[in-house]
Each structure stands twice: as structure tokens, then as C-alpha cells.
Design a protein around this motif. Structure first.
Motif, PDB file in Angstrom:
ATOM      1  N   VAL A   1      -3.592  -2.885   7.136  1.00 30.17           N
ATOM      2  CA  VAL A   1      -3.827  -3.047   5.692  1.00 30.17           C
ATOM      3  C   VAL A   1      -3.112  -4.303   5.186  1.00 30.17           C
ATOM      4  O   VAL A   1      -3.693  -5.097   4.434  1.00 30.17           O
ATOM      5  CB  VAL A   1      -3.383  -1.792   4.911  1.00 30.17           C
TER       6      VAL A   1
ATOM      7  N   ALA B   1      -5.088  -7.473   3.705  1.00 33.10           N
ATOM      8  CA  ALA B   1      -4.866  -7.836   2.302  1.00 33.10           C
ATOM      9  C   ALA B   1      -4.303  -9.251   2.179  1.00 33.10           C
ATOM     10  O   ALA B   1      -4.759 -10.041   1.339  1.00 33.10           O
ATOM     11  CB  ALA B   1      -3.920  -6.833   1.644  1.00 33.10           C
TER      12      ALA B   1
ATOM     13  N   ALA C   1      -6.057 -12.425   0.434  1.00 35.28           N
ATOM     14  CA  ALA C   1      -5.337 -13.066  -0.671  1.00 35.28           C
ATOM     15  C   ALA C   1      -5.099 -14.546  -0.384  1.00 35.28           C
ATOM     16  O   ALA C   1      -5.327 -15.403  -1.250  1.00 35.28           O
ATOM     17  CB  ALA C   1      -4.010 -12.351  -0.926  1.00 35.28           C
TER      18      ALA C   1
END
Length: 182
Positions: A159, A163, A167
Motif C-alpha cells: 500500500v 500510494a 503521489a
């Protein structure tokens, strides 16, 4: 004229990381997990060492500014693709990591081709992404080498890597669009 070898040490360490990358890949393909983990750990630590030497002793160079991200990308992309091929990590995550790097490299290249060269300075999001990607690859290799599998840690790192990769890609895309609008 004598050359100060110490001034080139960060670059030699970076080149060493480039040389270690294919060796680590071969070891993974051959399922030599302990050796692959140890070689990867040396390569990963060399990234921290060359940066620390360059900053601490003011040994930054134009060559180092180019070589270091190339060595980082070569190590990370090679590791993720190979680990996905041997089913040690999710293929979708490897694709995401590769796509981000291709997108950033393509955007910078396009800006140069259009006569609008863009200086790329490592953004905090990129440093955090690289760190998370390296840690996760290391955890996967350690798990394979030593048989210690911690599912919650793997899920958390998947995760985090996903992420941060998204980003960071968004940050660089935003910076590139802003640069190209000028």
C-alpha cells in the motif's frame, strides 16, 4: 597532475551499484535468495553512502547528479520486474513502478526535445518513494532468503509503495505541466 581519488569516490560507489544490479538479478532468477538479498543490501546501502559522502564532503558532481538517479532506477526497476516475474511480488505493482519512471523520463526527454529543458531536482515525494520501494524489495528478498513472511508487513508496504509511487508520479507530472506552460 594528480587526481584526488576521494573526490570521485561517490561516483565510483554509484558505478558499483550499477554493476551489482545485473548480478542481483541473476541471483534472483537462479533463486539464490540469500546471495541476492545480501547483494541487494550492499547496493541499497551504497545509495545512502554515496549521497552521504557527496553531501558531507562537498563531492557533488555533474556526473554524480546524472549517474545516481540512473543507478537508482536501474536497481529498482530491475528488481521489481524480476521479482514480479518470479512471482515474489504483485505484477501490477511492478508495472506501476516501471510506468512512473518511464513517465518521468519521457516527460523530461520531451521537454528537452521541445527546446524547453527541465532541470529535475529530487522532490521529497520521490525520495520517500525510492526509500519505500527499496525497503519493500529488501523485505521480499529477506523473506525469500530466510523464510520469514509477515503478511501484515507486506500488505502495509504494498500500500505504501503504491500510494507513494502514484503521489510521486502526480507531483512530477504537475511540475512538468507547470514548466511546459511557461
Amino acid at each position: 597532475m594528480t587526481h584526488n581519488w576521494f573526490a570521485s569516490l561517490p561516483n565510483f560507489i554509484t558505478i558499483g551499484r550499477l554493476v551489482l544490479t545485473p548480478a542481483a538479478i541473476i541471483l534472483i532468477v537462479e533463486r539464490q535468495w540469500t546471495a541476492a538479498f545480501l547483494l541487494f543490501a550492499v547496493a541499497g546501502l551504497s545509495d545512502a553512502l554515496d549521497g552521504w559522502l557527496a553531501r558531507t564532503y562537498h563531492l557533488q558532481s555533474e556526473l554524480g547528479a546524472i549517474l545516481d538517479p540512473i543507478a537508482d532506477k536501474a536497481l529498482i526497476v530491475s528488481m521489481y520486474v524480476t521479482l514480479a516475474i518470479v512471482d515474489a511480488l504483485p505484477a501490477w505493482l511492478a508495472i506501476m513502478v516501471v510506468f512512473r519512471d518511464v513517465m518521468i523520463t519521457g516527460a523530461v526527454s520531451l521537454s528537452w526535445l521541445m527546446g524547453r529543458p527541465m532541470k529535475v531536482h529530487p522532490h521529497f515525494s520521490s525520495k520517500a518513494t525510492t526509500a519505500a520501494q527499496l525497503v519493500f524489495a529488501g523485505v521480499i528478498l529477506a523473506a525469500q532468503a530466510y523464510g520469514v513472511h509477515i503478511p501484515l508487513l507486506n500488505v502495509t508496504l504494498i500500500v505504501a509503495v503504491a500510494a507513494l509511487t502514484v503521489a510521486s508520479a502526480c507531483v512530477y507530472l504537475w511540475l512538468w505541466v507547470q514548466h511546459m506552460r511557461l
